[in-house]
Design a protein around this motif. Structure first.
Motif, PDB file in Angstrom:
ATOM      1  N   ALA B 165       0.843  -1.195   0.000  1.00  0.00           N
ATOM      2  CA  ALA B 165       0.000   0.000   0.000  1.00  0.00           C
ATOM      3  C   ALA B 165       0.881   1.248   0.000  1.00  0.00           C
ATOM      4  CB  ALA B 165      -0.920  -0.007   1.217  1.00  0.00           C
ATOM      5  N   ARG B 166       1.965   1.184   0.746  1.00  0.00           N
ATOM      6  CA  ARG B 166       2.889   2.314   0.807  1.00  0.00           C
ATOM      7  C   ARG B 166       3.618   2.490  -0.541  1.00  0.00           C
ATOM      8  NH1 ARG B 166       3.768   6.580   4.426  1.00  0.00           N
ATOM      9  NH2 ARG B 166       5.647   7.548   3.633  1.00  0.00           N
ATOM     10  N   LEU B 167       4.023   1.368  -1.104  1.00  0.00           N
ATOM     11  CA  LEU B 167       4.771   1.418  -2.367  1.00  0.00           C
ATOM     12  C   LEU B 167       3.922   1.963  -3.516  1.00  0.00           C
ATOM     13  CD1 LEU B 167       6.876  -1.852  -2.443  1.00  0.00           C
ATOM     14  CD2 LEU B 167       7.728   0.463  -2.752  1.00  0.00           C
ATOM     15  N   ALA B 168       2.614   1.730  -3.427  1.00  0.00           N
ATOM     16  CA  ALA B 168       1.740   2.175  -4.505  1.00  0.00           C
ATOM     17  C   ALA B 168       1.807   3.692  -4.667  1.00  0.00           C
ATOM     18  CB  ALA B 168       0.306   1.730  -4.228  1.00  0.00           C
ATOM     19  N   TYR B 169       2.098   4.389  -3.573  1.00  0.00           N
ATOM     20  CA  TYR B 169       2.185   5.847  -3.624  1.00  0.00           C
ATOM     21  C   TYR B 169       3.573   6.339  -4.016  1.00  0.00           C
ATOM     22  CZ  TYR B 169      -2.244   6.310  -1.182  1.00  0.00           C
ATOM     23  OH  TYR B 169      -3.552   6.270  -0.845  1.00  0.00           O
ATOM     24  N   PHE B 170       4.515   5.402  -4.102  1.00  0.00           N
ATOM     25  CA  PHE B 170       5.913   5.786  -4.259  1.00  0.00           C
ATOM     26  C   PHE B 170       6.165   6.325  -5.667  1.00  0.00           C
ATOM     27  CE2 PHE B 170      10.405   5.256  -4.862  1.00  0.00           C
ATOM     28  CZ  PHE B 170      10.935   5.581  -3.632  1.00  0.00           C
ATOM     29  N   ASP B 171       6.799   7.489  -5.745  1.00  0.00           N
ATOM     30  CA  ASP B 171       7.094   8.112  -7.030  1.00  0.00           C
ATOM     31  C   ASP B 171       8.399   7.527  -7.577  1.00  0.00           C
ATOM     32  OD1 ASP B 171       7.571   9.683  -9.185  1.00  0.00           O
ATOM     33  OD2 ASP B 171       7.891  11.532  -8.064  1.00  0.00           O
ATOM     34  N   ILE B 172       8.260   6.761  -8.646  1.00  0.00           N
ATOM     35  CA  ILE B 172       9.419   6.021  -9.167  1.00  0.00           C
ATOM     36  C   ILE B 172      10.511   6.961  -9.690  1.00  0.00           C
ATOM     37  CG2 ILE B 172       8.697   5.722 -11.584  1.00  0.00           C
ATOM     38  CD1 ILE B 172       9.695   2.705  -9.622  1.00  0.00           C
ATOM     39  N   THR B 173      10.156   8.192 -10.051  1.00  0.00           N
ATOM     40  CA  THR B 173      11.197   9.095 -10.552  1.00  0.00           C
ATOM     41  C   THR B 173      12.196   9.448  -9.447  1.00  0.00           C
ATOM     42  OG1 THR B 173       9.729  10.979 -10.209  1.00  0.00           O
ATOM     43  CG2 THR B 173       9.958  10.198 -12.455  1.00  0.00           C
ATOM     44  N   LEU B 174      11.807   9.269  -8.170  1.00  0.00           N
ATOM     45  CA  LEU B 174      12.770   9.508  -7.096  1.00  0.00           C
ATOM     46  C   LEU B 174      13.933   8.527  -7.202  1.00  0.00           C
ATOM     47  CD1 LEU B 174      10.400  10.197  -4.075  1.00  0.00           C
ATOM     48  CD2 LEU B 174      11.777  11.825  -5.348  1.00  0.00           C
ATOM     49  N   GLU B 175      13.625   7.291  -7.579  1.00  0.00           N
ATOM     50  CA  GLU B 175      14.690   6.307  -7.757  1.00  0.00           C
ATOM     51  C   GLU B 175      15.533   6.649  -8.978  1.00  0.00           C
ATOM     52  OE1 GLU B 175      13.147   2.347  -7.728  1.00  0.00           O
ATOM     53  OE2 GLU B 175      12.548   2.491  -5.629  1.00  0.00           O
ATOM     54  N   GLU B 176      14.867   7.124 -10.020  1.00  0.00           N
ATOM     55  CA  GLU B 176      15.618   7.530 -11.206  1.00  0.00           C
ATOM     56  C   GLU B 176      16.533   8.707 -10.880  1.00  0.00           C
ATOM     57  OE1 GLU B 176      12.713   8.241 -14.212  1.00  0.00           O
ATOM     58  OE2 GLU B 176      12.564   6.129 -14.748  1.00  0.00           O
ATOM     59  N   ALA B 177      16.017   9.648 -10.071  1.00  0.00           N
ATOM     60  CA  ALA B 177      16.826  10.803  -9.691  1.00  0.00           C
ATOM     61  C   ALA B 177      18.068  10.338  -8.933  1.00  0.00           C
ATOM     62  CB  ALA B 177      16.005  11.760  -8.834  1.00  0.00           C
ATOM     63  N   ALA B 178      17.901   9.366  -8.035  1.00  0.00           N
ATOM     64  CA  ALA B 178      19.041   8.863  -7.267  1.00  0.00           C
ATOM     65  C   ALA B 178      20.070   8.227  -8.202  1.00  0.00           C
ATOM     66  CB  ALA B 178      18.570   7.852  -6.223  1.00  0.00           C
ATOM     67  N   GLN B 179      19.574   7.434  -9.154  1.00  0.00           N
ATOM     68  CA  GLN B 179      20.505   6.777 -10.083  1.00  0.00           C
ATOM     69  C   GLN B 179      21.170   7.806 -10.990  1.00  0.00           C
ATOM     70  OE1 GLN B 179      19.584   3.149 -11.841  1.00  0.00           O
ATOM     71  NE2 GLN B 179      18.678   2.331  -9.984  1.00  0.00           N
ATOM     72  N   ASP B 180      20.444   8.847 -11.309  1.00  0.00           N
ATOM     73  CA  ASP B 180      21.005   9.923 -12.117  1.00  0.00           C
ATOM     74  C   ASP B 180      22.136  10.610 -11.349  1.00  0.00           C
ATOM     75  OD1 ASP B 180      20.596  11.585 -14.581  1.00  0.00           O
ATOM     76  OD2 ASP B 180      20.434  13.147 -13.059  1.00  0.00           O
ATOM     77  N   LEU B 181      22.036  10.577 -10.016  1.00  0.00           N
ATOM     78  CA  LEU B 181      23.053  11.194  -9.160  1.00  0.00           C
ATOM     79  C   LEU B 181      24.038  10.139  -8.668  1.00  0.00           C
ATOM     80  CD1 LEU B 181      20.558  13.507  -7.307  1.00  0.00           C
ATOM     81  CD2 LEU B 181      22.350  14.274  -8.845  1.00  0.00           C
ATOM     82  N   TYR B 182      24.344   9.183  -9.507  1.00  0.00           N
ATOM     83  CA  TYR B 182      25.436   8.213  -9.320  1.00  0.00           C
ATOM     84  C   TYR B 182      25.195   7.167  -8.242  1.00  0.00           C
ATOM     85  CZ  TYR B 182      27.316  12.439 -11.432  1.00  0.00           C
ATOM     86  OH  TYR B 182      27.480  13.554 -12.190  1.00  0.00           O
ATOM     87  N   ALA B 183      23.970   7.022  -7.743  1.00  0.00           N
ATOM     88  CA  ALA B 183      23.717   5.974  -6.757  1.00  0.00           C
ATOM     89  C   ALA B 183      23.412   4.681  -7.508  1.00  0.00           C
ATOM     90  CB  ALA B 183      22.530   6.344  -5.867  1.00  0.00           C
ATOM     91  N   ASN B 184      24.136   3.600  -7.165  1.00  0.00           N
ATOM     92  CA  ASN B 184      23.819   2.333  -7.836  1.00  0.00           C
ATOM     93  C   ASN B 184      22.545   1.746  -7.228  1.00  0.00           C
ATOM     94  OD1 ASN B 184      24.512   0.994  -5.451  1.00  0.00           O
ATOM     95  ND2 ASN B 184      26.648   0.787  -6.075  1.00  0.00           N
ATOM     96  N   GLU B 185      22.167   0.545  -7.694  1.00  0.00           N
ATOM     97  CA  GLU B 185      20.872  -0.008  -7.282  1.00  0.00           C
ATOM     98  C   GLU B 185      20.766  -0.115  -5.755  1.00  0.00           C
ATOM     99  OE1 GLU B 185      22.734  -1.221  -9.690  1.00  0.00           O
ATOM    100  OE2 GLU B 185      21.499  -1.422 -11.492  1.00  0.00           O
ATOM    101  N   TRP B 186      21.820  -0.634  -5.129  1.00  0.00           N
ATOM    102  CA  TRP B 186      21.769  -0.853  -3.684  1.00  0.00           C
ATOM    103  C   TRP B 186      21.721   0.477  -2.934  1.00  0.00           C
ATOM    104  CZ3 TRP B 186      20.289  -3.452   0.169  1.00  0.00           C
ATOM    105  CH2 TRP B 186      20.833  -3.259   1.429  1.00  0.00           C
ATOM    106  N   GLN B 187      22.567   1.441  -3.366  1.00  0.00           N
ATOM    107  CA  GLN B 187      22.572   2.750  -2.703  1.00  0.00           C
ATOM    108  C   GLN B 187      21.219   3.448  -2.881  1.00  0.00           C
ATOM    109  OE1 GLN B 187      26.003   4.038  -4.922  1.00  0.00           O
ATOM    110  NE2 GLN B 187      27.237   4.255  -3.066  1.00  0.00           N
ATOM    111  N   THR B 188      20.637   3.292  -4.056  1.00  0.00           N
ATOM    112  CA  THR B 188      19.318   3.879  -4.301  1.00  0.00           C
ATOM    113  C   THR B 188      18.294   3.303  -3.329  1.00  0.00           C
ATOM    114  OG1 THR B 188      19.808   4.172  -6.632  1.00  0.00           O
ATOM    115  CG2 THR B 188      17.488   4.187  -6.010  1.00  0.00           C
ATOM    116  N   PHE B 189      18.355   1.979  -3.153  1.00  0.00           N
ATOM    117  CA  PHE B 189      17.403   1.335  -2.253  1.00  0.00           C
ATOM    118  C   PHE B 189      17.610   1.813  -0.812  1.00  0.00           C
ATOM    119  CE2 PHE B 189      16.280  -2.183   0.632  1.00  0.00           C
ATOM    120  CZ  PHE B 189      14.923  -2.230   0.364  1.00  0.00           C
ATOM    121  N   ARG B 190      18.879   1.840  -0.388  1.00  0.00           N
ATOM    122  CA  ARG B 190      19.165   2.165   1.007  1.00  0.00           C
ATOM    123  C   ARG B 190      18.906   3.643   1.334  1.00  0.00           C
ATOM    124  NH1 ARG B 190      22.218   3.048   4.714  1.00  0.00           N
ATOM    125  NH2 ARG B 190      23.750   4.191   3.492  1.00  0.00           N
ATOM    126  N   ARG B 191      19.267   4.525   0.390  1.00  0.00           N
ATOM    127  CA  ARG B 191      19.206   5.958   0.686  1.00  0.00           C
ATOM    128  C   ARG B 191      17.861   6.594   0.339  1.00  0.00           C
ATOM    129  NH1 ARG B 191      23.985   8.804   1.277  1.00  0.00           N
ATOM    130  NH2 ARG B 191      22.496  10.464   1.704  1.00  0.00           N
TER     131      ARG B 191
END
Lengths: 360, 278
Positions: B165-191
């Protein structure tokens, strides 16, 4: 090789049966303000996402700084993105947001502090370090997003309709500010927008896209003055279209019989044969209206409507049964400004190069 | 004029009566639901030796006795071990399931989705019998381990539903923004991803903890010697006769459950604020 910041060679992207980007080839120069312009769904955002690495191309090659990108993930590409909805991290402060990219690249702490402060000053947001994104206005969030990307000193900055959510006045101010910023930092900007005025104001060059294809690439002047196809002429600014058939070819000019009744002379800047179906494009502000024919080329018409627009007076003039032309005359602010009224017979005239011959 | 006014006041009077009836209906409904609980709590303070006896004055004796009762202490320890371990395991797996279901498309996703809800809708008794059969067939010694496994089995579903239910509201572009700022998959997940869905995860964990503490039927079937939990303990105490001690114990469990559920709701409602709560 690296004379181009970004090169796309024959890049395509399919989403199932949908072709979002269709064999796009582009070369974006170093330090250039380059816009991808087109209506929504034309593939401009997908093109940007392909460069950023959020999508992988179905076909073709993408080079950034001369390096073939292949399946390089976004976090290993020397580009940064300003997202349409800003995508600021809501659980971090402004400082943490801007510092994020530097932290990920393990920049020393004191350097991070210095660069974040500089970046916030650059976007004119000093002293906001400890705010949360939801405590900022739309314009401020926009600046944070910009600082968060620029602080990393990328080779290329990708901007996806960054001003789309701002109100008109703020948007106009930010356009000028962005352009000045780009000139100062000298970073290549790839700017996605559907707003033709925005693209004309800010860009060094523009690529007009429709249905996944690039239709024309050129400077704002080239795009506006010399559109190569009907879509570009129609999308950029206002344009009158006259359809007809080539009646006669002369060495430098072509005579086109419009709607089977009116002969119009245009410069022969493209190959056409007698009998070809063609379209003539002419901007409303390039047409002048006269009470008496100033030239044997002038065409007679009848004023149908006069619209006061403030800076201009707009006339709708019927040329033939099928065709009504829009004509803009600057408002000089004198009594003489209203020269024609509905029902008047007028003569339409334009300089020969103002009319563009387009093939269907 | 007068006629119409008469009709008007008549309807108004009838409306008032209807409203009163409706209110009464509501009061009776809540009374039916909560009166036994109130009675239970009141009697836990009754000085009488009989749980259902007459009121003989206020006392905290029964509570004092609880804390010196070794059998109850052991049961409490078991309960906390079962709830703690099963919550930890089911929160990790439930979150993973939620991420997989929300983010990826795979073959048989629909079937898996339906299976995920099964432990929530299936009757406890059916699940209890199934689990018991499974353990017997697998020749696993019944005890704390089997209780924990069983609790994990139903808790995963609850955690997954809450986190999704929480994930349904999650804006996926936030993860893209993190990856755009050099965070790899794990760092994106953690941060980025994890802090933002943390309220959902904590909410799910608290729900799991509560369900585990309260569970009777499944625990009853999968418990072995020496693995008595609080609900089982209360049940065996009641078989010997309801004492005020049982009332006191029940009251305390009630308090703990209500507290946990409220906390869980609060966390799930918590906006995009992030993890300050943790």
């Amino acid at each position: 090789m690296a004379e181009y910041a970004i090169e796309l060679r024959n890049v395509s992207k399919h989403f199932g049966p949908v072709v979002a980007v269709d064999h796009v080839t582009l070369s974006i120069r170093d330090g250039e303000f380059f816009s991808l312009l087109g209506p929504s769904g034309c593939g401009k955002t997908t093109t940007l996402r392909l460069i950023a690495g959020f999508e992988l191309p179905t076909g073709g090659e993408i080079y950034i700084g001369g390096q073939l990108q292949g399946e390089t993930p976004p976090y290993r590409r020397p580009v940064n993105t300003v997202f349409q909805n800003y995508a600021l991290f809501p659980h971090m402060t402004v400082y943490e947001n801007v510092a994020f990219g530097l932290e990920m690249r393990r920049v020393p702490k004191d350097e991070i502090q210095r660069r974040v402060r500089e970046a916030l000053e650059m976007v004119r947001l000093p002293g906001m370090e400890n705010r949360r994104p939801n405590q900022l206005s739309g314009g401020q969030q926009q600046r944070v997003a910009l600082a968060r990307a620029l602080v990393n000193r990328p080779k290329v900055l990708l901007l996806d309709e960054p001003l789309g959510a701002l109100d008109l006045k703020l948007r106009k101010a930010m356009q000028l500010e962005l352009k000045a910023l780009q000139e100062r930092v000298g970073i290549t900007f790839v700017y996605v927008t559907h707003d033709q005025e925005e693209a004309l104001t800010m860009s060094d060059r523009i690529a007009v896209m429709n249905e996944g294809r690039v239709l024309q690439v050129g400077t704002p002047e080239e795009i506006y003055e010399r559109p190569t196809c009907r879509f570009v002429a129609d999308f950029i600014g206002e344009t009158n279209f006259l359809s007809g058939r080539v009646k006669e070819r002369r060495p430098k000019e072509v005579v086109v019989l419009v709607d089977g009744s009116v002969e119009v002379l245009v410069a022969a800047d493209r190959e056409v044969g007698v009998g070809d179906e063609v379209t003539i494009a002419i901007r409303p502000e390039r047409i002048s209206l006269h009470a008496k024919p100033p030239d044997p080329r002038a065409l007679p018409g009848r004023v149908e409507e006069r619209i006061y627009v403030g800076t201009d007076i707009r006339y709708l003039v019927r040329l033939t049964e099928q065709t009504v032309l829009s004509v803009r005359q600057q408002n000089p602010g004198t009594d003489a400004m209203i020269r024609f009224s509905p029902g008047d017979t007028v003569y339409l005239h334009w300089r020969l190069p103002s009319a563009r011959l387009l093939t269907e | 004029m007068t006629g119409s006014r008469g009709v008007g006041s008549g309807t108004r009077r009838r409306g008032r009566w209807l409203a009163r009836l409706l209110a009464l209906h509501g009061v009776l409904g809540y009374l039916f639901l909560y009166a036994p609980i109130v009675v239970l709590v009141i009697y836990s303070f009754n000085a009488s030796r009989y749980a259902s006896g007459a009121w003989r004055g206020f006392t905290l004796d029964w509570y004092a006795r609880l804390f010196t009762n070794e059998a109850i202490g052991a049961a409490l320890r078991n309960t906390l071990i079962v709830a703690g371990v099963s919550t930890l395991v089911s929160t990790v797996f439930g979150t993973m399931v939620a991420l997989a279901m929300e983010r990826y498309d795979f073959r048989g996703k629909l079937a898996f989705d339906a299976l995920l809800y099964l432990p929530i809708i299936i009757p406890d008794i059916a699940m209890a019998v199934m689990l018991l059969l499974f353990f017997v067939l697998a020749r696993v010694q019944l005890g704390l381990t089997t209780i924990i496994i069983s609790h994990v089995a139903f808790n995963i579903s609850f955690v997954a539903v809450v986190v999704r239910a929480r994930l349904a509201y999650f804006d996926i572009t936030l993860e893209e923004a993190a990856q755009d700022l050099y965070a790899n998959e794990w760092q994106t997940f953690r941060r980025v991803t994890l802090p933002l869905i943390m309220p959902g995860i904590l909410g799910g964990a608290l729900l799991a903890f509560t369900l585990s503490i309260d569970d009777f039927v499944i625990t009853f079937f999968t418990a072995g010697p020496g693995s008595t939990t609080l609900p089982l303990r209360i049940y065996s105490m009641v078989k010997l006769g309801v004492t005020p001690e049982v009332n006191a114990l029940s009251s305390m469990m009630l308090l703990a459950s209500i507290g946990l559920v409220l906390l869980s709701l609060l966390l799930q409602k918590g906006g995009g604020g992030g993890i300050e709560i943790a």
